[in-house]
Design a protein around this motif. Structure first.
Motif, mmCIF file in Angstrom:
data_model
loop_
_atom_site.group_PDB
_atom_site.id
_atom_site.type_symbol
_atom_site.label_atom_id
_atom_site.label_comp_id
_atom_site.label_asym_id
_atom_site.label_seq_id
_atom_site.Cartn_x
_atom_site.Cartn_y
_atom_site.Cartn_z
ATOM 1 N N ALA B 43 1.028 -1.080 0.007
ATOM 2 C CA ALA B 43 -0.112 0.074 0.076
ATOM 3 C C ALA B 43 0.855 1.141 -0.156
ATOM 4 C CB ALA B 43 -0.810 -0.020 1.287
ATOM 5 N N SER B 44 2.197 1.157 0.601
ATOM 6 C CA SER B 44 3.010 2.265 0.545
ATOM 7 C C SER B 44 3.151 2.620 -1.065
ATOM 8 C CB SER B 44 4.109 2.006 1.478
ATOM 9 O OG SER B 44 5.083 1.123 0.872
ATOM 10 N N HIS B 45 3.270 1.651 -1.682
ATOM 11 C CA HIS B 45 3.470 2.267 -3.134
ATOM 12 C C HIS B 45 2.406 2.945 -3.971
ATOM 13 C CE1 HIS B 45 7.838 0.955 -3.196
ATOM 14 N NE2 HIS B 45 7.391 0.157 -2.413
ATOM 15 N N LEU B 46 1.212 2.665 -3.370
ATOM 16 C CA LEU B 46 -0.151 3.111 -3.985
ATOM 17 C C LEU B 46 -0.615 4.649 -3.357
ATOM 18 C CD1 LEU B 46 -1.856 -0.431 -3.829
ATOM 19 C CD2 LEU B 46 -0.373 0.255 -5.572
ATOM 20 N N VAL B 47 -0.089 4.960 -2.239
ATOM 21 C CA VAL B 47 -0.980 5.917 -1.840
ATOM 22 C C VAL B 47 0.083 7.191 -1.735
ATOM 23 C CG1 VAL B 47 -2.227 4.959 -0.088
ATOM 24 C CG2 VAL B 47 -0.037 5.803 0.750
ATOM 25 N N PRO B 50 3.080 8.082 1.913
ATOM 26 C CA PRO B 50 3.348 6.595 2.235
ATOM 27 C C PRO B 50 4.223 6.425 3.509
ATOM 28 C CG PRO B 50 4.960 7.104 0.837
ATOM 29 C CD PRO B 50 4.078 8.365 0.841
ATOM 30 N N GLY B 51 4.487 7.285 4.233
ATOM 31 C CA GLY B 51 5.336 7.488 5.276
ATOM 32 C C GLY B 51 4.545 6.773 6.399
ATOM 33 N N PHE B 52 3.077 6.981 6.779
ATOM 34 C CA PHE B 52 2.634 6.223 7.881
ATOM 35 C C PHE B 52 2.492 5.004 7.480
ATOM 36 C CE2 PHE B 52 -0.995 6.705 5.113
ATOM 37 C CZ PHE B 52 -1.870 5.827 5.474
ATOM 38 N N LEU B 53 2.475 4.560 6.336
ATOM 39 C CA LEU B 53 2.386 2.925 6.176
ATOM 40 C C LEU B 53 3.783 2.238 6.235
ATOM 41 C CD1 LEU B 53 0.049 2.986 3.101
ATOM 42 C CD2 LEU B 53 -0.789 2.108 5.126
ATOM 43 N N ALA B 54 4.822 2.829 5.735
ATOM 44 C CA ALA B 54 6.258 2.468 6.071
ATOM 45 C C ALA B 54 6.384 2.117 7.519
ATOM 46 C CB ALA B 54 7.067 3.349 5.454
#
Lengths: 131, 170
Positions: B43-47, B50-54
């Motif tokens: 998902a970090s590559h889709l939003v 992406p920081g919060f996902l990483a």
């Protein structure tokens, strides 16, 4: 210091697993076994030392001193139970009981590494020697 | 006691009562956390931010490693319940070895993700998680084989049959 304690702790744990595996696979935990090591003693020692190790791993990563102290405090009763088991193992060594099958170097190594871990963990919790 | 019934008995109540093993309950934690971590990685590559996902993914890896260590503690106890020299014990050893390797891989993953910033999870880190997750699937299959095929820590059939006695309506 924390990393050194982690290393000696893991080595101690491996020795403990060897003995625990030997003891259980020969039925030491079952009622009617000839073992002189009470199952409550063995499993409490295992649980305290293992939970302490997991907390120590977390401490090494997050450097929270409270965690180091909690892990050390768990290690103290674990060590006392370890001494209690050593005291029962020594006379049982030549009797042919389940625990007499423990390899002597493993028992000695486990004890020495455990004692070293206790000292290193205390020094690390006191904040000596950096991390 | 025959070898099969030996593997059905907990070696201590720490491993869970008879018919209620703790290990399969605890493994839900690392499996869930690591699957969710992988979803966060992708998902970090889709939003757009992406920081919060990483960062969340790194936290999930840590949760998974701690859960795996807890599961391993009781898993060792169940492994020792299986008589050595049997096929079930060999599968148990393989299951343990793969799981320990997966946990080490995730611990390394956690360390190399130090300083996860605002960008997406790097492809190298994502690949490490993918490999570890695939290995987890293999060892999960072996764990399933131990429980559902060989009945390790599963109550015996006489006990199971008691759940199928039709109860009289009152």
């Amino acid at each position: 210091m924390a990393i050194a304690a982690l290393i000696t702790w893991v080595i101690t744990a491996i020795g403990g697993f060897v003995m625990l595996g030997t003891w259980i696979s020969r039925g030491g935990h079952r009622p009617g076994s000839d073992t002189r090591l009470a199952p409550g003693l063995v499993f409490t020692h295992f649980a305290l030392a293992a939970i302490g190790l997991v907390l120590w791993i977390v401490y090494v990563v997050v450097h929270n001193t409270v965690l180091a102290w909690v892990a050390f405090v768990l290690l103290v009763p674990a060590a006392l139970l370890g001494f209690a088991m050593l005291a029962r193992w020594i006379p049982a060594r030549r009797t042919g009981t389940v625990e007499s099958r423990f390899p002597v170097p493993v028992v000695i190594g486990h004890g020495l590494f455990a004692a070293t871990t206790l000292v290193l963990a205390l020094l690390a919790a006191l904040g000596m020697g950096g991390s | 006691m025959n070898p099969m019934n030996q593997a059905k008995q907990p070696v201590t109540v720490l491993a869970g009562r008879y018919g209620h093993p703790l290990h399969p309950a605890l493994v839900a934690v690392p499996i869930g956390a690591w699957v969710a971590s992988f979803v966060f990685d992708i998902a970090s590559h889709l939003v757009s931010d992406p920081g919060f996902l990483a960062q969340g993914s790194r936290w999930l890896i840590a949760v998974g490693v701690l859960g795996a260590l807890a599961a391993a503690l009781v898993g060792f106890l169940d492994l020792f319940a299986i008589p050595p020299g049997t096929r079930a014990f060999r599968i148990g050893l393989l299951h343990m070895s793969i799981n320990l390797a997966v946990t080490v891989a995730y611990a390394i993953g956690f360390l190399i993700r130090d300083g996860a910033g605002r960008g997406p999870v790097s492809w190298g880190q994502l690949a490490l998680s993918a490999v570890a997750l695939a290995a987890l699937g293999v060892s999960g299959y072996l764990g399933g084989e131990l429980a559902y095929h060989y009945g390790v820590r599963v109550a015996d059939e006489a006990t199971q049959a008691r759940g199928y006695i039709r109860e009289e309506k009152v």
